[in-house]
Design an enzyme around this catalytic site. Structure first.
Site: not given
Length: 252
Positions: A25, A93-94, A194, A222
């Site tokens: 994202f 992530s996303m 993270d 992250h």
């Protein structure tokens, strides 16, 4: 609209096993480009699309929603499936959430999943307010570039588009509701430190996907695919694919 330098999609055919890479994202393909190039160098075909609204401006991204991002990876998956004997999907992530959704929908057509710091639950306080904030604010401070390694920068937005963010809870809810459909082998990389995604999502995956292997990263934040543990992710994902592929993969 012009692309940010480095945000271009990446596609390369190198073998009969395909890997679809899904970025995160407000990020861009740049965050996964080294991973993709590594896999290509070891004989795999790679598709790394740019999600709609990403890599241009956060203002443009505010005109997109999770359905648009999922539609793009769905299209890329179908294209890769048509060119390869079998397909693995990986995401950051996303992008991990999008990868899980693909696995829930397509089942055995996806051979396995590799997830790096997947975002599958609403554990960021500011995002919990996004459905309300979108009526008052167009953007808030960004979440990109959480990297421990000095001198490394992620190509992403310094602002978070609130209307786009407000669509994330619907994606997370859908993915969580169908996690029991994920029967493929799953490898998860989780950064202990993270600043974007909390450990909640990994705990859910551990509980709901019993076949998932969780590996902790101790020297990355992250965006681990650009960080100190990147080489570990790249090599580990290649070993994972070699283990679970049903067709031969080139040996170095």
């Amino acid at each position: 609209m012009p692309l940010m330098p480095g945000a271009e999609p990446y596609h390369h055919d190198a073998g009969q096993i395909g890997v679809l890479l899904c970025h995160g994202f407000t990020g861009s393909p740049q965050s996964l480009r080294p991973w993709g190039e590594y896999l290509v160098d070891h004989g795999l075909s790679v598709s790394l699309p740019r999600l709609p609204g990403h890599g241009t401006s956060w203002q443009e991204m505010n005109h997109t929603r999770w359905e648009d991002w999922y539609a793009e990876v769905e299209k890329a998956f179908e294209d890769l499936q048509g060119r390869c004997a079998e397909v693995f999907v990986a995401g950051l992530s996303m992008g991990g959430s999008l990868a899980l959704r693909l696995a829930e929908v397509h089942g055995d057509a996806i051979r396995g999943l590799v997830l790096a710091n997947p975002s599958i639950t609403n554990d960021v306080p500011l995002l919990k307010l996004a459905p309300v904030l979108k009526w008052f604010l167009s953007s808030v401070p960004g979440v990109a570039n959480d990297i421990k390694k000095p001198g490394v920068t992620e190509v992403g937005y310094d602002r978070t588009p609130v209307k786009a963010a407000a669509s994330l809870p619907a994606l997370w809810s859908l993915v969580q509701a169908d996690l029991d459909r994920v029967t493929q082998p799953v490898l998860v990389y989780h950064s202990a430190d993270d600043h974007v995604v909390k450990p909640t999502g990994v705990a859910i995956i551990r509980q709901r996907i019993p076949q998932a292997t969780i590996e902790e990263l101790t020297d990355s934040y992250h965006v681990a695919t650009l960080d100190n543990d990147a080489s570990r992710i790249f090599a580990g994902s290649l070993d994972f694919i070699r283990t679970h592929a049903s067709v031969p993969l080139r040996r170095d």
